[in-house]
Design an enzyme around this catalytic site. Structure first.
Site, PDB file in Angstrom:
ATOM      1  N   THR A   1      31.532 -14.323  59.449  1.00 41.69           N
ATOM      2  CA  THR A   1      31.474 -14.911  60.783  1.00 41.69           C
ATOM      3  C   THR A   1      31.288 -13.804  61.800  1.00 41.69           C
ATOM      4  OG1 THR A   1      32.528 -16.521  62.241  1.00 41.69           O
ATOM      5  CG2 THR A   1      33.959 -14.808  61.301  1.00 41.69           C
ATOM      6  N   CYS A   2      31.129 -14.188  63.062  1.00 39.26           N
ATOM      7  CA  CYS A   2      30.890 -13.205  64.119  1.00 39.26           C
ATOM      8  C   CYS A   2      32.196 -12.557  64.568  1.00 39.26           C
ATOM      9  CB  CYS A   2      30.223 -13.882  65.315  1.00 39.26           C
ATOM     10  SG  CYS A   2      28.595 -14.541  64.966  1.00 39.26           S
ATOM     11  N   THR A   3      32.073 -11.352  65.085  1.00 38.41           N
ATOM     12  CA  THR A   3      33.204 -10.631  65.645  1.00 38.41           C
ATOM     13  C   THR A   3      32.669  -9.621  66.657  1.00 38.41           C
ATOM     14  OG1 THR A   3      35.320  -9.605  65.023  1.00 38.41           O
ATOM     15  CG2 THR A   3      33.361  -8.681  64.010  1.00 38.41           C
TER      16      THR A   3
ATOM     17  N   ARG B   1      32.801 -18.769  64.709  1.00 37.61           N
ATOM     18  CA  ARG B   1      34.161 -18.338  65.034  1.00 37.61           C
ATOM     19  C   ARG B   1      34.628 -18.904  66.375  1.00 37.61           C
ATOM     20  NH1 ARG B   1      36.672 -12.178  64.741  1.00 37.61           N
ATOM     21  NH2 ARG B   1      38.822 -12.877  64.398  1.00 37.61           N
TER      22      ARG B   1
ATOM     23  N   THR C   1      31.781 -13.286  70.768  1.00 38.19           N
ATOM     24  CA  THR C   1      30.547 -12.507  70.761  1.00 38.19           C
ATOM     25  C   THR C   1      29.889 -12.686  69.398  1.00 38.19           C
ATOM     26  OG1 THR C   1      31.351 -10.430  69.793  1.00 38.19           O
ATOM     27  CG2 THR C   1      31.751 -10.764  72.146  1.00 38.19           C
TER      28      THR C   1
END
Length: 246
Positions: free
Chosen positions: A212-214, A145, A218
């Site tokens: 994906t990252c969130t 991301r 982060t």
């Protein structure tokens, strides 16, 4: 007068201490400025330059995949099954108009070593992904991301009904988004299971999952979007795109 003169050297001690303190503070200030510049350069490298490098790498690999497709003509001994071109270069291209990220090369694997090349990767573990041409299952993908191409940076722009299209050498697979999970544990592997029940589906189908990252910048949690196959289209000689991509 002689006594007053003898006392003057003792009065200079505070001035010496102030000079030492001023020198220390000056050095500390220079150190903090240098540290700030180093950190700034590191952030620029992580969030900008890695994108440049990853995009170059992905573009070169994408060009190679398309060259393979052109060369894979019937009757020339080329593999006929879509998955037969699953090489180190990639299996196809993901198109998500709502994310405005162009075409995204898709490769095998979801490790940082794969995703850092500016691609999306399909899971091989802890849950093995189905592939689009399978009769049922969940085509589950991961991408960064931020940094390294940030191909899923705008995943939060997706909404129900949006198109997600996967392109292979001979087929367009058109999916429609039907659910999302804005935050979940990175250890929640159920979201990429063959039937992702958290999406609301309870029976086998032909699904796609984007992960994906969130939050942004982060890797604490995961952001999930689910889609379902609505149709396929054969690729014609001109590679005319589906209506969703025009």
């Amino acid at each position: 007068m002689s006594r007053a003169r003898r006392r003057r050297p003792a009065a200079a001690a505070p001035n010496v201490n102030r000079g030492v303190l001023a020198g220390f503070l000056s050095l500390l200030g220079e150190f903090l400025i240098t540290l700030g510049l180093v950190l700034g350069l590191f952030v620029a490298y992580s969030l900008w330059w890695t994108n440049v490098l990853a995009d170059r790498q992905a573009s070169a690999r994408g060009d190679e995949v398309r060259r393979q497709w052109i060369q894979a003509v019937p009757g020339a001994g080329a593999p006929s099954a879509p998955g037969a071109l699953d090489t180190k270069d990639g299996i196809g291209f993901l198109h998500v108009p709502a994310m405005k990220n162009g075409e995204v090369l898709v490769k095998r694997g979801s490790s940082p070593g794969v995703l850092n090349d500016g691609v999306a990767g399909y899971y091989t573990e802890p849950v093995k992904s189905a592939l689009p041409w399978d009769k049922s299952g969940n085509f589950s993908l991961a991408a960064h991301r931020d940094g390294h191409g940030a191909k899923f940076h705008n995943i939060d722009k997706l909404k129900n009904g949006d198109a997600v299209v996967f392109e292979t050498r001979d087929t367009w697979y058109v999916y429609k988004v039907f659910a999302e999970l804005r935050q979940t544990s990175k250890y929640n592997v159920d979201v990429i299971s063959a039937v992702p029940k958290e999406s609301g589906r309870t029976v086998p189908g032909r699904y796609i999952t984007l992960t994906t990252c969130t939050p942004v910048y982060t890797s604490k949690y995961r952001y999930i979007v689910w889609g379902e196959l609505v149709r396929t289209e054969k690729v014609d000689d001109k590679r005319t795109r589906p209506a969703e991509l025009r």
